[in-house]
Motif scaffolding. Structure first.
Motif, PDB file in Angstrom:
ATOM      1  N   VAL A 132      73.393  35.761 -11.848  1.00  0.00           N
ATOM      2  CA  VAL A 132      72.452  34.751 -12.343  1.00  0.00           C
ATOM      3  C   VAL A 132      71.088  34.915 -11.671  1.00  0.00           C
ATOM      4  CG1 VAL A 132      72.022  32.278 -12.615  1.00  0.00           C
ATOM      5  CG2 VAL A 132      74.354  33.169 -12.838  1.00  0.00           C
ATOM      6  N   LYS A 133      71.093  35.256 -10.379  1.00  0.00           N
ATOM      7  CA  LYS A 133      69.838  35.528  -9.660  1.00  0.00           C
ATOM      8  C   LYS A 133      69.061  36.650 -10.349  1.00  0.00           C
ATOM      9  CE  LYS A 133      67.023  35.770  -5.979  1.00  0.00           C
ATOM     10  NZ  LYS A 133      66.127  34.697  -5.508  1.00  0.00           N
ATOM     11  N   TYR A 134      69.790  37.630 -10.880  1.00  0.00           N
ATOM     12  CA  TYR A 134      69.164  38.776 -11.545  1.00  0.00           C
ATOM     13  C   TYR A 134      68.379  38.328 -12.789  1.00  0.00           C
ATOM     14  CZ  TYR A 134      68.787  43.748 -12.726  1.00  0.00           C
ATOM     15  OH  TYR A 134      68.309  45.014 -12.972  1.00  0.00           O
ATOM     16  N   ALA A 135      68.798  37.172 -13.353  1.00  0.00           N
ATOM     17  CA  ALA A 135      68.112  36.634 -14.535  1.00  0.00           C
ATOM     18  C   ALA A 135      67.163  35.486 -14.170  1.00  0.00           C
ATOM     19  CB  ALA A 135      69.145  36.154 -15.551  1.00  0.00           C
ATOM     20  N   GLU A 136      66.790  35.385 -12.903  1.00  0.00           N
ATOM     21  CA  GLU A 136      65.977  34.278 -12.409  1.00  0.00           C
ATOM     22  C   GLU A 136      64.677  34.123 -13.192  1.00  0.00           C
ATOM     23  OE1 GLU A 136      63.932  32.791  -8.175  1.00  0.00           O
ATOM     24  OE2 GLU A 136      64.946  34.741  -8.326  1.00  0.00           O
ATOM     25  N   HIS A 137      64.071  35.234 -13.590  1.00  0.00           N
ATOM     26  CA  HIS A 137      62.777  35.161 -14.291  1.00  0.00           C
ATOM     27  C   HIS A 137      62.887  34.467 -15.639  1.00  0.00           C
ATOM     28  CE1 HIS A 137      64.834  38.720 -15.812  1.00  0.00           C
ATOM     29  NE2 HIS A 137      64.047  38.690 -16.877  1.00  0.00           N
ATOM     30  N   LEU A 138      64.090  34.292 -16.155  1.00  0.00           N
ATOM     31  CA  LEU A 138      64.290  33.629 -17.444  1.00  0.00           C
ATOM     32  C   LEU A 138      64.635  32.155 -17.282  1.00  0.00           C
ATOM     33  CD1 LEU A 138      66.549  36.392 -19.105  1.00  0.00           C
ATOM     34  CD2 LEU A 138      64.093  36.018 -19.502  1.00  0.00           C
TER      35      LEU A 138
END
Length: 832
Positions: free
Chosen positions: A89-95
């Motif tokens: 989920v951190k990897y998708a933080e920018h979204l």
């Protein structure tokens, strides 16, 4: 609010369902598991979805695309490596700039997400964990909240001694973006193991919301079956596909049901599914799209995925069959069976309970499969092949398999009888032999452990000790990944096919005889094994030649680091043979040698033999059954040429007589034998057939397979490389000749052979057509089809262990032999 659907899991506990697809793409009744989550999100007005993917990510991306076909907007976050539940989920933080929902893509639930979100927003929490109560909390994270809903205690997957609540974490969270401060980017981080405990220690606002409704983690086969059953029973409040036609039977579009089919719900029939006449179908069962259930098949509590075929009168009881499988007529699949994608199961096959068959395997017609087929190529209806029982070590031939095999062999023998057991020097056969030793006494059979002696010694001692049979376990000489288990009868010969069938019947039925306490067999080491063999060995030699061998024969002997060295070396010393020994030390790491290593050993032997002016060079194989010869000039004798030379020596020494050779040997042998007053008998092209011929016909002087194995019935009717070496020395002295002189006078012959692949189911058809086409020119010789072409001939021989034919030809020249093989190879290929 956005939702993050975590869909990167491999689902190892769900294999073989997840071998060809990620866990969220497993079909659960009428949709993929992740599709049920998408429908749940839509029900609560959440249509902006981020899906985190990693394992087989393209399958999810290709199927759902941007989500427009399903009424949602999907963005993907692709992990290059697994990052854990929080790391992904951190990897998708920018979204994710506002509060968001996290939900697993591999669970089935109908929770009221609106209530969960409202609770989070009203409590001003940084994180809200959705909780539910379950009877067995061991597989989940157990959570305790106080009266205000704050999480006060958290323990991931406790033991029963650690359980402090039945309230568990469901993996559904509502989170503020502030939680990303607890997660290091690019690292493996988990919500329940890492993030939430840190928040708890810092006394951040971590809330727990206990909700009602259906929820299950689809993490194991049992949970998957349970979830499918609950969904079919209407326990999950989610949209259903298709229409209810009554009787709790749901049909998607144009499923076809024969009028005389008997359906007892709950059942789901996918689009294009066909239920033929006389079918009996009991729920809870799932028949997905385009699957055909043929006439009078019986399906009970089973799940069958799309594009599969269930044959006439087949029976499935509590089984799972995946995509594009072919379950043929009268096959039976019992409770807990899982059949992977693309598996072919032959007619009448029986798959016993809890067997798992990995994708793309084939199970023979009539086979009984008792254990899972994972890495092996197929389930088999027979155990025995040309080389006994063979299989990949510790994969197909395991200690458990060997223990059962020993018990099966013991069950066909009289109670209280004795079996010898032997192995080669490698550590792998040692392990498997010990497992087999354990199985035999359980059937009331005694064991004489010969430990590690050459195969001919084990065969002879089995006979000499009065044992009821014997077993030898060895590495295959063709592949060091393969184990061979050979069985001997009371004479030390290969067991007959009828005995093989008896062992197979007991093994597949698991009809083992269990001895009572005082009837359990005893295990002991064989006594005087080598002395018994050596005494009979020396007694079988001609005394008029022994004195001429002593001090007047020089030999270069290559033992190939096998266990023949102690015995043959002792015999040669007793005969006072001048011998130079190579590779005489036992080395279990060199028991198996590649073709390149073998060829290098033979080249070394050809160089050494003439240099030391030896009468002969010989190399013996690891099992002690085969020998490979070099004459006094340093010429290496091809196996057929060596057999021809021995034929001359035997016939000269005895003034004629009978020699047995396989049907694959050239016709030159008949002319050669006639010129020395002898005759040739043709046998099947297997060593077992040669040994049985030797046992049945005491007048034979020599038998050879043309591959390095020789039988001298004057000693014992077995292939014995140790005896062959000394016997050749004896024959050379009796004829007062050299091996090179014999070879120089042998007639020429021209042979060629090839192999043609052919599917198992087509081999019988090919043989039938060839028999019809060549009935006038066929030579009756008991094996394959031998076509008479005058001086030339062609043998078309089906391989007993693989889907192929061997094409062997003798021609007027090497080119003519090759042309014949090419011609008939093309014919066999065209008939398939």
């Amino acid at each position: 609010m956005k939702a993050v659907v975590m869909a990167g899991g491999e689902g190892t506990r769900l294999r073989p369902l997840t071998i060809n697809r990620p866990k969220p793409m497993v079909a659960l009744v009428d949709r993929h598991v992740i599709h049920h989550i998408i429908e749940l999100l839509k029900m609560h007005g959440i249509t902006d979805i981020v899906i985190t993917v990693q394992y087989l990510a393209n399958l999810i991306q290709d199927y759902y695309g941007d989500g427009s076909n399903y009424g949602v907007n999907i963005t993907y976050s692709l992990e290059e490596v697994p990052l854990g539940t929080a790391g992904s989920v951190k990897y998708a933080e920018h979204l994710l700039q506002e509060p968001f929902l996290v939900i697993s893509g591999d669970a089935l639930t109908d929770f009221n997400l609106t209530q969960i979100i409202d609770y989070h927003l009203n409590s001003a929490a940084k994180a809200t964990i959705t909780l539910t109560r379950v009877p067995n909390p061991l597989d989940y994270g157990v959570v305790i909240t106080n009266d205000q809903g704050y999480v006060s205690q958290f323990l991931e997957k406790p033991s029963w001694g650690e359980v402090f609540s039945d309230t568990v974490n469901t993996g559904i969270y509502v989170l503020d973006p502030e939680v990303f401060a607890y997660i290091e980017k690019g690292k493996m981080v988990d919500w329940s193991k890492d993030v939430f405990p840190r928040m708890l220690r810092k006394q951040d606002r971590l809330m727990g919301y206990v909700t009602q409704g259906y929820w299950t983690d689809v993490g194991t086969i049992e949970q998957y079956m349970h979830a499918c059953s609950d969904y079919l029973d209407g326990k999950v409040n989610l949209p259903r596909v298709g229409r209810n036609i009554g009787g709790d039977i749901w049909v998607d579009n144009d499923a076809e049901i024969a009028p005389d089919a008997h359906l007892h719900g709950p059942i789901f029939l996918g689009h294009g599914a066909k239920i033929k006449g006389g079918v009996i179908l009991h729920g809870p069962s799932v028949i997905r799209d385009y699957t055909i259930i043929d006439s009078r098949a019986s399906i009970d509590r089973s799940i069958i995925w799309r594009n599969s075929y269930i044959g006439e009168r087949a029976e499935l009881r509590g089984a799972i069959v995946l995509r594009q499988c072919n379950i043929r007529s009268r096959a039976m699949l019992f409770e807990g069976v899982i059949v992977g994608d693309g598996v072919q199961i032959g007619s009448g096959a029986v798959i016993q309970p809890n067997v798992k068959i990995w994708p793309s395997k084939e199970v023979d017609e009539g086979a009984t499969v008792n254990s899972s087929i994972i890495w092996g190529s197929q389930g088999r209806r027979v155990l025995f092949g040309r080389h006994g029982i063979t299989g990949l070590v510790n994969i197909e031939i395991t200690p458990e398999f060997c223990a059962r095999l020993g018990a099966a062999y013991g069950a066909i023998l009289p109670r209280g009888s004795t079996v010898t057991i032997n192995r080669d020097a490698h550590y792998t056969p040692r392990m498997l032999k010990r497992a087999m030793v354990a199985g035999l006494p359980s059937a009331g059979v005694n064991v004489h452990d010969l430990q590690n002696v050459p195969i001919p010694v084990a065969r002879y001692f089995t006979y000499a000790s009065g044992s009821a049979g014997g077993i030898h376990v060895r590495l295959s000489p063709f592949d060091n990944r393969v184990i061979e288990v050979k069985f001997f009868d009371q004479l030390g010969l290969d067991i007959t096919s009828s005995i093989e069938r008896k062992i197979e019947n007991v093994f597949f039925r698991e009809d083992y005889r269990r001895a009572y306490l005082d009837e359990i067999g005893r295990i002991a080491y064989g006594r005087n094994v080598e002395d018994t063999y050596i005494a009979a060995f020396l007694n079988a030699l001609r005394t008029d030649a022994l004195s001429r061998i002593s001090y007047d024969f020089s030999l270069v002997m290559d033992y190939a680091n096998a266990n023949t060295s102690p015995i043959l070396s002792s015999i040669l010393r007793r005969l006072h043979v001048d011998v130079i020994e190579l590779n005489a030390n036992l080395d279990e790491e060199r028991i198996f040698q590649t073709n390149a290593q073998f060829e290098e050993g033979m080249r070394r032997l050809t160089r050494i033999t003439p240099v030391v002016e030896a009468s002969m060079g010989a190399r013996i194989d690891a099992g002690g059954e085969k020998i490979f010869l070099v004459d006094d000039s340093g010429h290496r004798l091809p196996n057929l040429q060596a057999l021809a030379a021995l034929t001359v020596l035997v016939l000269q020494a005895n003034g004629g007589g009978a020699i047995a050779i396989p049907v694959t040997a050239p016709r030159a042998f008949e002319g050669l034998a006639a010129s020395y007053g002898g005759r040739i008998i043709r046998t099947r092209a297997t060593l077992g057939a040669l040994m049985q011929t030797a046992a049945d016909n005491h007048d034979l002087l020599l038998l050879g397979d043309g591959a390095g194995s020789y039988i001298f019935p004057s000693f014992y009717p077995i292939a014995d490389g140790l005896f062959s070496v000394v016997k050749i020395m004896e024959l050379l002295k009796l004829n007062d000749t050299t091996l090179s002189s014999v070879v120089d006078h042998l007639p020429p012959y021209y042979m060629y052979q090839s192999r043609v692949p052919c599917r198992w189911e087509n081999k019988g058809k090919v043989m039938r057509i060839l028999n019809q086409q060549y009935q006038d020119r066929r030579i009756d010789q008991g094996e394959g089809i031998k076509i008479d072409l005058g001086y030339e001939w062609v043998l078309i021989l089906p391989d007993p262990d693989s889907p192929s034919f061997h094409i062997i030809a003798e021609g007027a020249s090497n080119d003519q032999a090759r042309i014949l093989v090419e011609k008939y190879s093309g014919l066999v290929a065209s008939l398939q």
